[in-house]
Design a protein around this motif. Structure first.
Motif, short mmCIF file in Angstrom:
data_model
loop_
_atom_site.label_atom_id
_atom_site.label_comp_id
_atom_site.label_asym_id
_atom_site.label_seq_id
_atom_site.Cartn_x
_atom_site.Cartn_y
_atom_site.Cartn_z
N UNK A 267 0.85 -1.20 0.00
CA UNK A 267 0.00 0.00 0.00
C UNK A 267 0.88 1.24 0.00
N UNK A 268 1.95 1.21 0.81
CA UNK A 268 2.86 2.35 0.87
C UNK A 268 3.52 2.55 -0.50
N UNK A 269 3.94 1.45 -1.10
CA UNK A 269 4.61 1.51 -2.39
C UNK A 269 3.68 2.08 -3.48
N UNK A 270 2.48 1.54 -3.57
CA UNK A 270 1.56 2.00 -4.61
C UNK A 270 1.14 3.45 -4.38
N UNK A 271 0.91 3.79 -3.13
CA UNK A 271 0.47 5.16 -2.84
C UNK A 271 1.59 6.15 -3.17
N UNK A 272 2.83 5.76 -2.84
CA UNK A 272 3.98 6.63 -3.15
C UNK A 272 4.10 6.84 -4.66
N UNK A 273 3.97 5.74 -5.41
CA UNK A 273 4.06 5.85 -6.87
C UNK A 273 2.94 6.72 -7.42
N UNK A 274 1.74 6.53 -6.86
CA UNK A 274 0.59 7.29 -7.35
C UNK A 274 0.76 8.78 -7.07
N UNK A 275 1.32 9.11 -5.90
CA UNK A 275 1.55 10.53 -5.58
C UNK A 275 2.51 11.15 -6.59
N UNK A 276 3.59 10.41 -6.89
CA UNK A 276 4.60 10.93 -7.82
C UNK A 276 3.99 11.14 -9.20
N UNK A 277 3.19 10.19 -9.63
CA UNK A 277 2.57 10.27 -10.96
C UNK A 277 1.57 11.43 -11.02
N UNK A 278 0.79 11.59 -9.96
CA UNK A 278 -0.19 12.68 -9.95
C UNK A 278 0.51 14.04 -10.01
N UNK A 279 1.65 14.12 -9.30
CA UNK A 279 2.42 15.37 -9.34
C UNK A 279 2.96 15.62 -10.74
N UNK A 280 3.46 14.54 -11.34
CA UNK A 280 4.08 14.62 -12.66
C UNK A 280 3.11 15.17 -13.71
#
Lengths: 569, 159
Positions: A267-280
């Motif tokens: 969950x931490x991994x996916x959420x971290x990736x999703x945050x980065x992508x949303x920022x991008x």
């Protein structure tokens, strides 16, 4: 990204998932093969099945016509590894790597589905398609709308499923007060356990005047037997990120924190990736969608403490302190994180926000009962055929969940009780199977909806032992700040240990009740106030079992190791 | 007192960067402790002292936080970390028997590390995989539907 670009992306992304939604696709794919990549399926080897499927598709030269997608949890954890084949939605269960070849040659090449791998209900009927399965038929999915349908971390697939439509609507058409009003209208109550009206909470934070406000998602799902938050964080992280951004706009916050428990590394991994992508792509950070609204989210990983699920303890933990609750008021809405007004909601609560904004609060309020609106996710586990994750309209009966969706108790054994709400909850015995499930009805039965954990126990479970289990848990997890919880639960646990060892005294039961009531009345936070609930509730419905342990020195279920009947210990 | 480097220097540099990031900022306490725990497998005393100095937190508070959270350990851990889930679903489906067998095979009670530091055994509360209960993990690898009979074969895989 601006509003027009978002819509353009949605249109193209939509094309690529149409086949899964029963719409006419324009691409060349004939099939979408969805492999469940939820934690349950991963643990029983879906990776091997996935690799075998990938290889078989290549070996048969089907890459151009068959699209392979790894999705989040489809909900049927007991049946994993699970594969769904669209457009028809055939549902294959317990697919081992050696089964894959048959799916490819028979289904993907000749169009004939493989009956032996389809779902076989307990009554012997075969329910080959998702749409045939009683497990899904009785469900209504809002919070879990995307779980098991889209690639977990693909923002494109999320956007294709109306993702970021709610945020766009809010930023283009709505004032913060209008957003809060919509949430109020929905009747949504906090899904973390207490069931407080969400819209009212939002209003409190909106009404505060402050230079800085915060938005927080409580992802510290420590309630044993509940895993819906895990599923949403892993399988649909953008739904929480988008909702928090909307929350930030509604209450005037520019910063959010996602507190996720350490035990959920994926969950931490996916959420971290999703945050980065949303920022991008410009859906998080400064000037979101080209407006002057800015909002960002930071992750804080928990460190293993159940009490941190309590909101004031959670906020202390984000601040780097011991996660000890403090008395309320002041509520976090007034003085929360770093002393600033803070909007804190549970994962599932956040996951319901976007559909409410898009379809309107009135739409959400059409589901559920008079005082308990909408849908609730329950985790079915324990002695039940179809363990898994289900989302149902509130007001559904316990019988429908246990017998229809859950497929009943395995091994021909009798249903004994449903334990709902985890350590803060209680048991519902068989006599109340036809009770419609909502906040009020469960409270009247001495249990709670709570976070939605639902453990089914059969006749082979000792209720005194189960109560002891929960007491052991709360005793272990008590932060120790207040005496009733620190010492009171310890004393109760000692009594239960005595009783289950066959050395209980007759006055022990009354002593338990007295202790339980005083702890309920005097503990500082929810954890302590509700710790006696499993005892009070099992005493209410299964007092005879306690008495059998104490008076006859027997365990009716045969679980507790007791000296033989008639012998003095 | 400075912390000595007892392990991989690259990783210690990461810790130094974290110390610099949170210098004088008590809010970073859990983040920093978590990083130390990750690098060293436990919280060595020297690092607790360094953390107190760098972040400007009383050592008693550092100790308070380090002992409050289950994720932190003040003692070295075993090479292999065995976690048995004792959530409700696992409990009603037989986790206590698995626990008894694990303790017997390792010769320790849960919460401890074997003398040869081969295994640490811990009980955890709900891994969120109730559908495949009872669940055990070894170094993060998941073993679903555990039974007492499976224990010794699984442990033999870890030297």
């Amino acid at each position: 990204m601006n509003f027009a670009e978002l819509e353009l992306l949605r249109a193209t992304a939509r094309e690529s998932i149409k086949l899964r939604l029963g719409e006419e696709p324009s691409d060349n794919f004939k099939y979408h093969v969805l492999v469940c990549g939820g934690t349950g399926c991963i643990s029983i080897g879906c990776q091997n099945t996935l690799q075998a499927m990938q290889k078989a598709i290549e070996d048969h030269g089907l890459q151009e016509t068959v699209k392979l997608v790894v999705t989040g949890c489809m909900g049927t954890c007991e049946m994993g590894p699970v594969i769904t084949v669209f457009p028809e939605g055939y549902y294959y269960c317990r697919v081992k790597p050696e089964d894959v070849e048959e799916i490819v040659t028979s289904h993907l090449k000749e169009g004939k589905f493989v009956e032996r791998l389809c779902y076989h209900a307990a009554d012997g009927t075969v329910q080959p398609k998702k749409s045939d399965m009683v497990f899904f038929k009785k469900q209504k999915r809002n919070a879990l709308r995307n779980c098991g349908l889209i690639n977990q971390t693909s923002i494109e697939e999320y956007i294709a499923m109306d993702g970021y439509k709610a945020l766009a609507k809010v930023l283009q058409e709505m004032t913060p007060q209008q957003v809060v009003d919509e949430v109020k209208k929905s009747g949504l109550r906090g899904r973390g356990g207490a069931g407080f009206p969400t819209g009212m909470k939002w209003q409190f934070v909106l009404d505060q005047k402050a230079d800085q406000k915060y938005v927080v998602v409580n992802g510290d799902e420590g309630d044993p037997g509940a895993f819906m938050d895990r599923s949403v964080l892993e399988d649909d992280p953008y739904s929480v990120i988008e909702a928090m951004t909307i929350g930030g706009y509604a209450v005037g916050a520019s910063k959010g924190y996602a507190y996720i428990r350490l035990e959920y590394p994926r969950a931490i991994d996916h959420f971290t990736k999703a945050l980065a992508r949303a920022r991008e792509v410009g859906l998080l950070g400064n000037n979101i969608l080209g407006t002057d609204f800015s909002f960002d989210i930071e992750i804080r990983v928990g460190a293993g403490a159940f009490v941190c699920g309590e909101e004031t303890a959670l906020l202390a933990s984000i601040e780097g302190r011991r996660g000890e609750p403090r008395p309320r008021p002041p509520f976090p809405a007034v003085s929360g994180l770093f002393g600033k007004p803070t909007l804190i909601n549970n994962v599932e609560t956040w996951a319901n926000i976007c559909p409410i904004i898009i379809k309107g609060g009135d739409w959400y309020a059409t589901m559920g009962t008079e005082k308990s609106k909408g849908t609730k996710v329950f985790t079915l586990a324990g002695k039940i055929n179809n363990t898994g994750l289900v989302e149902v309209p509130l007001g559904i009966t316990l019988r429908e969940i246990v017998e229809d969706i859950g497929g009943g108790v395995p091994g021909g054994k009798a249903f004994k009780a449903a334990q709902t709400g985890g350590p803060s909850g209680g048991c519902i015995p068989a006599a109340y199977l036809d009770t419609p499930i909502d906040y009020e009805n469960l409270a009247a039965l001495g249990s709670i909806v709570g976070s939605g954990g639902m453990i089914i126990v059969d006749e082979g479970t000792c209720m005194v032992d189960l109560a002891k289990f929960y007491l052991g848990f709360t005793q272990d997890e008590s932060c120790g700040k207040c005496t009733p919880c620190r010492i009171g639960t310890k004393r109760m646990l000692e009594i239960l240990e005595r009783i289950t060892k066959g050395v209980g005294k007759e006055e022990d039961i009354e002593l338990l009740i007295e202790l339980a009531n005083s702890i309920k009345a005097s503990a500082l936070c929810g954890l302590g106030q509700t710790a006696p609930n499993p005892i009070l509730s099992t005493l209410r419905y299964f007092r005879d079992e306690y008495e059998a342990h104490v008076k006859d020195k027997t365990c009716p279920a045969g679980v507790c190791k007791m000296p033989r009947k008639g012998l003095k210990s | 007192m400075g912390a000595e480097c007892k392990c991989n220097c690259e990783q210690d540099k990461k810790l130094d960067a974290l110390f610099a990031q949170y210098k004088g900022n008590p809010n970073g306490l859990i983040v920093v402790l978590a990083a130390i725990q990750e690098v060293h497998g436990y919280l060595p005393k020297d690092y607790l002292i360094k953390t107190a100095e760098e972040l400007g937190v009383p050592l008693s508070d550092v100790y308070g936080v380090a002992t409050f959270y289950a994720a932190f350990s003040l003692r070295p851990r075993g090479r292999h970390s065995v976690n048995l889930c004792l959530g409700t679903a696992c409990y009603v489906k037989g986790a206590p028997e698995v626990q008894a067998m694990l303790e017997k095979e390792m010769g320790i009670k849960a919460g401890n590390t074997t003398e040869d530091r081969r295994f640490s055994l811990d009980l955890v509360r709900c891994l969120g995989a109730c559908g495949i209960a009872p669940v055990m993990t070894v170094n993060g690898e998941v073993y679903p539907r555990m039974t007492a009979e499976k224990v010794s074969e699984i442990l033999a895989k870890y030297e």
